[in-house]
Write a protein that holds these residues in place. Structure first.
Motif, PDB file in Angstrom:
ATOM      1  N   PHE A 185       0.833  -1.198   0.000  1.00 20.12           N
ATOM      2  CA  PHE A 185       0.000   0.000   0.000  1.00 20.12           C
ATOM      3  C   PHE A 185       0.867   1.248   0.000  1.00 20.12           C
ATOM      4  O   PHE A 185       2.081   1.185   0.217  1.00 20.12           O
ATOM      5  N   MET A 186       0.217   2.375  -0.223  1.00 16.95           N
ATOM      6  CA  MET A 186       0.853   3.693  -0.148  1.00 16.95           C
ATOM      7  C   MET A 186       0.084   4.541   0.859  1.00 16.95           C
ATOM      8  O   MET A 186      -1.135   4.384   1.001  1.00 16.95           O
ATOM      9  N   ARG A 187       0.826   5.408   1.555  1.00 14.11           N
ATOM     10  CA  ARG A 187       0.209   6.357   2.497  1.00 14.11           C
ATOM     11  C   ARG A 187       0.605   7.774   2.107  1.00 14.11           C
ATOM     12  O   ARG A 187       1.784   8.055   1.859  1.00 14.11           O
ATOM     13  N   LEU A 188      -0.357   8.648   2.090  1.00 13.59           N
ATOM     14  CA  LEU A 188      -0.120  10.063   1.847  1.00 13.59           C
ATOM     15  C   LEU A 188      -0.734  10.839   2.996  1.00 13.59           C
ATOM     16  O   LEU A 188      -1.925  10.658   3.308  1.00 13.59           O
ATOM     17  N   GLY A 189       0.055  11.683   3.661  1.00 17.95           N
ATOM     18  CA  GLY A 189      -0.467  12.389   4.817  1.00 17.95           C
ATOM     19  C   GLY A 189       0.071  13.802   4.946  1.00 17.95           C
ATOM     20  O   GLY A 189       1.121  14.153   4.387  1.00 17.95           O
ATOM     21  N   TYR A 190      -0.672  14.604   5.699  1.00 22.15           N
ATOM     22  CA  TYR A 190      -0.276  15.995   5.992  1.00 22.15           C
ATOM     23  C   TYR A 190      -0.458  16.241   7.482  1.00 22.15           C
ATOM     24  O   TYR A 190      -1.488  15.887   8.065  1.00 22.15           O
ATOM     25  N   GLN A 191       0.562  16.828   8.130  1.00 23.91           N
ATOM     26  CA  GLN A 191       0.520  17.163   9.550  1.00 23.91           C
ATOM     27  C   GLN A 191       0.806  18.655   9.728  1.00 23.91           C
ATOM     28  O   GLN A 191       1.720  19.200   9.093  1.00 23.91           O
ATOM     29  N   HIS A 192       0.038  19.278  10.626  1.00 26.35           N
ATOM     30  CA  HIS A 192       0.278  20.680  10.978  1.00 26.35           C
ATOM     31  C   HIS A 192       0.482  20.772  12.486  1.00 26.35           C
ATOM     32  O   HIS A 192      -0.378  20.354  13.272  1.00 26.35           O
ATOM     33  N   TYR A 193       1.636  21.299  12.888  1.00 27.11           N
ATOM     34  CA  TYR A 193       2.007  21.444  14.292  1.00 27.11           C
ATOM     35  C   TYR A 193       1.845  22.903  14.715  1.00 27.11           C
ATOM     36  O   TYR A 193       2.305  23.805  14.018  1.00 27.11           O
ATOM     37  N   GLU A 194       1.240  23.118  15.885  1.00 24.30           N
ATOM     38  CA  GLU A 194       1.179  24.439  16.508  1.00 24.30           C
ATOM     39  C   GLU A 194       1.627  24.292  17.961  1.00 24.30           C
ATOM     40  O   GLU A 194       0.939  23.668  18.769  1.00 24.30           O
ATOM     41  N   TYR A 195       2.797  24.864  18.280  1.00 21.58           N
ATOM     42  CA  TYR A 195       3.361  24.730  19.622  1.00 21.58           C
ATOM     43  C   TYR A 195       2.939  25.914  20.486  1.00 21.58           C
ATOM     44  O   TYR A 195       3.083  27.078  20.094  1.00 21.58           O
ATOM     45  N   ASP A 196       2.424  25.603  21.688  1.00 21.21           N
ATOM     46  CA  ASP A 196       2.072  26.637  22.661  1.00 21.21           C
ATOM     47  C   ASP A 196       3.209  26.876  23.648  1.00 21.21           C
ATOM     48  O   ASP A 196       3.341  27.979  24.191  1.00 21.21           O
ATOM     49  N   TYR A 197       4.018  25.840  23.881  1.00 16.40           N
ATOM     50  CA  TYR A 197       5.106  25.922  24.858  1.00 16.40           C
ATOM     51  C   TYR A 197       6.357  25.276  24.262  1.00 16.40           C
ATOM     52  O   TYR A 197       6.274  24.399  23.395  1.00 16.40           O
ATOM     53  N   SER A 198       7.499  25.667  24.750  1.00 12.78           N
ATOM     54  CA  SER A 198       8.769  25.134  24.250  1.00 12.78           C
ATOM     55  C   SER A 198       9.095  23.801  24.924  1.00 12.78           C
ATOM     56  O   SER A 198       8.476  23.413  25.915  1.00 12.78           O
ATOM     57  N   GLY A 199      10.088  23.121  24.361  1.00  9.53           N
ATOM     58  CA  GLY A 199      10.674  21.951  25.013  1.00  9.53           C
ATOM     59  C   GLY A 199       9.842  20.692  25.004  1.00  9.53           C
ATOM     60  O   GLY A 199       9.932  19.886  25.938  1.00  9.53           O
ATOM     61  N   SER A 200       9.030  20.478  23.985  1.00 11.40           N
ATOM     62  CA  SER A 200       8.188  19.283  23.948  1.00 11.40           C
ATOM     63  C   SER A 200       9.029  18.018  24.104  1.00 11.40           C
ATOM     64  O   SER A 200      10.042  17.837  23.435  1.00 11.40           O
ATOM     65  N   GLY A 201       8.589  17.136  25.011  1.00 12.85           N
ATOM     66  CA  GLY A 201       9.276  15.873  25.232  1.00 12.85           C
ATOM     67  C   GLY A 201      10.481  15.965  26.139  1.00 12.85           C
ATOM     68  O   GLY A 201      11.170  14.959  26.352  1.00 12.85           O
ATOM     69  N   ASP A 202      10.752  17.126  26.724  1.00 10.25           N
ATOM     70  CA  ASP A 202      11.957  17.324  27.538  1.00 10.25           C
ATOM     71  C   ASP A 202      11.553  17.717  28.959  1.00 10.25           C
ATOM     72  O   ASP A 202      10.598  18.471  29.163  1.00 10.25           O
ATOM     73  N   TRP A 203      12.288  17.201  29.946  1.00  9.36           N
ATOM     74  CA  TRP A 203      12.016  17.541  31.351  1.00  9.36           C
ATOM     75  C   TRP A 203      13.127  18.389  31.960  1.00  9.36           C
ATOM     76  O   TRP A 203      13.204  18.535  33.163  1.00  9.36           O
ATOM     77  N   ASN A 204      13.987  18.939  31.111  1.00 13.59           N
ATOM     78  CA  ASN A 204      15.104  19.748  31.608  1.00 13.59           C
ATOM     79  C   ASN A 204      14.756  21.234  31.680  1.00 13.59           C
ATOM     80  O   ASN A 204      14.677  21.801  32.754  1.00 13.59           O
ATOM     81  N   LEU A 205      14.574  21.880  30.529  1.00 15.14           N
ATOM     82  CA  LEU A 205      14.284  23.308  30.519  1.00 15.14           C
ATOM     83  C   LEU A 205      12.806  23.580  30.771  1.00 15.14           C
ATOM     84  O   LEU A 205      11.944  22.781  30.391  1.00 15.14           O
ATOM     85  N   GLY A 217      19.586  31.430  24.596  1.00 14.03           N
ATOM     86  CA  GLY A 217      20.055  31.096  23.250  1.00 14.03           C
ATOM     87  C   GLY A 217      19.171  30.094  22.545  1.00 14.03           C
ATOM     88  O   GLY A 217      19.628  29.386  21.637  1.00 14.03           O
ATOM     89  N   GLN A 218      17.881  30.029  22.938  1.00 13.22           N
ATOM     90  CA  GLN A 218      16.957  29.067  22.360  1.00 13.22           C
ATOM     91  C   GLN A 218      16.037  29.760  21.345  1.00 13.22           C
ATOM     92  O   GLN A 218      15.570  30.871  21.569  1.00 13.22           O
ATOM     93  N   ASP A 219      15.810  29.078  20.225  1.00  7.29           N
ATOM     94  CA  ASP A 219      14.885  29.589  19.211  1.00  7.29           C
ATOM     95  C   ASP A 219      14.014  28.419  18.731  1.00  7.29           C
ATOM     96  O   ASP A 219      14.206  27.871  17.640  1.00  7.29           O
ATOM     97  N   PRO A 220      13.042  28.006  19.544  1.00 12.91           N
ATOM     98  CA  PRO A 220      12.276  26.790  19.240  1.00 12.91           C
ATOM     99  C   PRO A 220      11.299  26.992  18.091  1.00 12.91           C
ATOM    100  O   PRO A 220      10.924  28.105  17.737  1.00 12.91           O
ATOM    101  N   VAL A 221      10.873  25.871  17.533  1.00 14.07           N
ATOM    102  CA  VAL A 221       9.871  25.879  16.468  1.00 14.07           C
ATOM    103  C   VAL A 221       8.524  26.289  17.049  1.00 14.07           C
ATOM    104  O   VAL A 221       8.108  25.813  18.101  1.00 14.07           O
ATOM    105  N   GLU A 222       7.845  27.195  16.337  1.00 15.08           N
ATOM    106  CA  GLU A 222       6.523  27.653  16.760  1.00 15.08           C
ATOM    107  C   GLU A 222       5.415  26.947  15.975  1.00 15.08           C
ATOM    108  O   GLU A 222       4.359  26.625  16.534  1.00 15.08           O
ATOM    109  N   SER A 223       5.644  26.715  14.693  1.00 13.34           N
ATOM    110  CA  SER A 223       4.675  25.985  13.873  1.00 13.34           C
ATOM    111  C   SER A 223       5.427  25.235  12.785  1.00 13.34           C
ATOM    112  O   SER A 223       6.523  25.637  12.375  1.00 13.34           O
ATOM    113  N   ALA A 224       4.842  24.149  12.330  1.00 12.38           N
ATOM    114  CA  ALA A 224       5.506  23.330  11.313  1.00 12.38           C
ATOM    115  C   ALA A 224       4.469  22.606  10.473  1.00 12.38           C
ATOM    116  O   ALA A 224       3.355  22.318  10.942  1.00 12.38           O
ATOM    117  N   ASP A 225       4.854  22.321   9.230  1.00  4.82           N
ATOM    118  CA  ASP A 225       4.022  21.553   8.313  1.00  4.82           C
ATOM    119  C   ASP A 225       4.859  20.420   7.733  1.00  4.82           C
ATOM    120  O   ASP A 225       6.025  20.627   7.352  1.00  4.82           O
TER     121      ASP A 225
END
Length: 509
Positions: A453-473, A491-499
């Motif tokens: 089979f084949m899969r075709l997909g689209y994801q849209h990310y909208e981040y409200d807070y920094s450091g997703s998946g991290d327990w340090n900062l 010195g951090q410049d995190p992703v705010e939105s992504a496609d």
């Protein structure tokens, strides 16, 4: 029988002279005629003996052949115990992201290949081995590719077969021994490299329709450990079956070290996983576990990171003069994690809803550092996750959509995610996804494992807070001016939105 016949013939021949004499006296055949009959009988006897010798030689050859067949059959039986099956996926990704301070990050085409080979074999009636080898790499690369977002985790034990940022080597992805039917009961013991990736409800989006792992997908972390489980039937048909497991695993081995204030303890997991009920497509599941002695970072296969382990623990890693790495490795405390999922199918509509809860329980070292100061407070995080998929079996098409949201302090244990750059289920914010799966018309399946089979997909990310998946900062609010100033100071410049757009070609065999 042949011996008896030969004796009869010889006796008859001895009797011929007497018969001949008798016949001569009575005017019967003469001596010459009797001699001819004796010669004919002798010839027939010689032919019979030759045929017996030939048959005896043929029987000996057949016995040798049958002995060889028996030996080969035994080898064939041994070989038949081994079941091999696998899958291949080629994937094309487009990724574009905007950071909070105005950078644009893009990878217009990322091609990857993934090959996995499964093995299953029984050692005894109740002991079986299951294993899986995996190769996963980017096209044209035998080393990690560039990640200017700084969000990708370097390769370590929890993602070595789950990220293309490595080489084309085959790694052990899963390797477990199961002892089933212990003491004649529906109880089992399992030990080894655990099947703890792509747990439910991930199989719906992956187009596989069969459960791929033990935990719920918020826990996407391959590790080594053991399980003791017990299964039963509820008795009521609509409730189906149930099973509960005690699970234990190790996420970091501290090694041989001197006992001192700076020594690091092992990082372990332990908890319960319960299939509340399973009946056809209806499935309810809950899990709860504790991560003990969580480290600030695991054993990343990165010279830069590991260099920091050797640095002076007094020196602040944010100091401009700090020589590199993430600083000395240390234990930070515990993390409690729980999640649940319910999924079912009504006619051609698959659906699920899931929820997650996490709590950080820091020790004196603290977690979620803010302005260089660790937080020693317990912090609670929450997530919700839901999705649907509609199957158009008559044309081999499946259409699906998913949504997930995570709170400020949400932690998903998902370094083994399958999203290329960032785990969507670890997002502190929201992710929207739509996809379609097309079953290719490639002819009749030649095995029960076969799928193309084949899969075709689209994801849209909208981040409200920094450091997703991290327990340090500290998870800074990306809409708060004061928090943005703190991020800039760090010195951090995190992703705010992504496609992200992905297209796969997949063959299971």
């Amino acid at each position: 029988m042949i011996k008896r016949f030969s004796t009869f013939v010889l006796a008859s021949m001895l009797a011929l002279p007497i018969t001949a004499a008798a016949n001569g006296d009575s005017g019967g055949p003469g001596v010459s005629e009797l001699e001819l009959k004796i010669e004919e009988l002798s010839r027939q006897l010689a032919e019979l003996r030759a045929a017996v010798d030939e048959q005896r030689a043929l029987n000996e050859d057949q016995e040798e052949f049958l002995d060889e067949i028996d030996e080969k059959t035994e080898d064939w039986d041994l070989a038949a115990r081994f079941k091999f099956y696998g899958d291949f996926r080629s994937r094309l990704d487009y990724y574009n992201a905007d950071t909070v301070f105005g950078r644009n990050l893009e990878n217009d085409t990322l091609w990857t290949n993934r090959f996995r080979l499964n093995l299953r074999v029984n050692a005894t009636e109740n002991v079986e081995f299951k294993g899986r080898l995996a190769m996963y790499k980017a096209w044209g690369m035998q080393s990690a590719f560039t990640d200017d977002s700084g969000a990708m985790w370097p390769v370590f034990d929890g993602n070595v077969t789950r990220t293309p940022a490595e080489d084309s080597s085959l790694y052990v992805d899963r390797a477990i021994v199961n002892w089933n039917n212990i003491a004649g009961l529906p109880m089992w013991f399992s030990i080894g490299r655990r099947p703890t990736t792509d747990g439910p409800p991930a199989e719906i989006r992956l187009g596989l329709d069969e459960r791929q792992g033990t935990p719920m997908a918020f826990m996407n972390w391959p590790f080594d450990g053991l399980v003791l489980g017990y299964a039963w039937s509820w008795g009521a048909e609509q409730m189906g079956t149930s099973r509960v497991r005690f699970c234990y695993g190790r996420g970091f081995e501290d090694g041989l070290q001197a006992d001192s204030a700076d020594s690091v303890d092992d990082k372990d997991f332990a908890g319960l996983a319960w299939d509340i009920m399973k009946k056809g497509d209806r499935f309810a599941y809950i899990q709860s576990f504790m991560g003990f002695d969580i480290t600030n970072y695991p054993n990343f296969q990165s010279e830069f990171v590991e260099f920091g382990v050797q640095q002076d623990p007094i020196m602040d890693p944010t100091d401009p003069n700090y020589p590199g790495g993430f600083g000395p490795r240390k234990n930070l405390g515990n993390v409690w994690h729980s999640s649940a999922v319910y999924q079912d199918k009504v006619s051609d509509l698959n659906y699920f809803i899931a929820g997650g809860y996490s709590q950080t329980i820091p020790d004196s070292e603290g977690m979620f550092f803010f302005d260089g100061t660790p937080s020693t407070d317990n912090e609670d995080g929450y997530s919700i996750y839901a999705g649907v998929r509609y199957d158009l079996d008559e044309i081999g098409l499946k259409l699906g959509g998913e949504f997930n949201w995570g709170s400020q302090y949400w932690l998903a244990m998902s370094p083994g995610h399958d999203e290329i750059y960032q785990s969507k289920l670890a997002t502190r914010g929201q992710v929207y996804e739509v996809y379609l799966i097309y079953d290719l018309p490639t002819g009749e399946a030649l095995s029960k494992y076969a799928k193309t089979f084949m899969r075709l997909g689209y994801q849209h990310y909208e981040y409200d807070y920094s450091g997703s998946g991290d327990w340090n900062l500290y998870p800074f609010d990306l809409d708060d001016a004061g928090d943005l100033a703190m991020l800039q100071a760090f010195g951090q410049d995190p992703v705010e939105s992504a496609d992200q757009i992905y297209l796969t070609f997949e063959a299971y065999f």
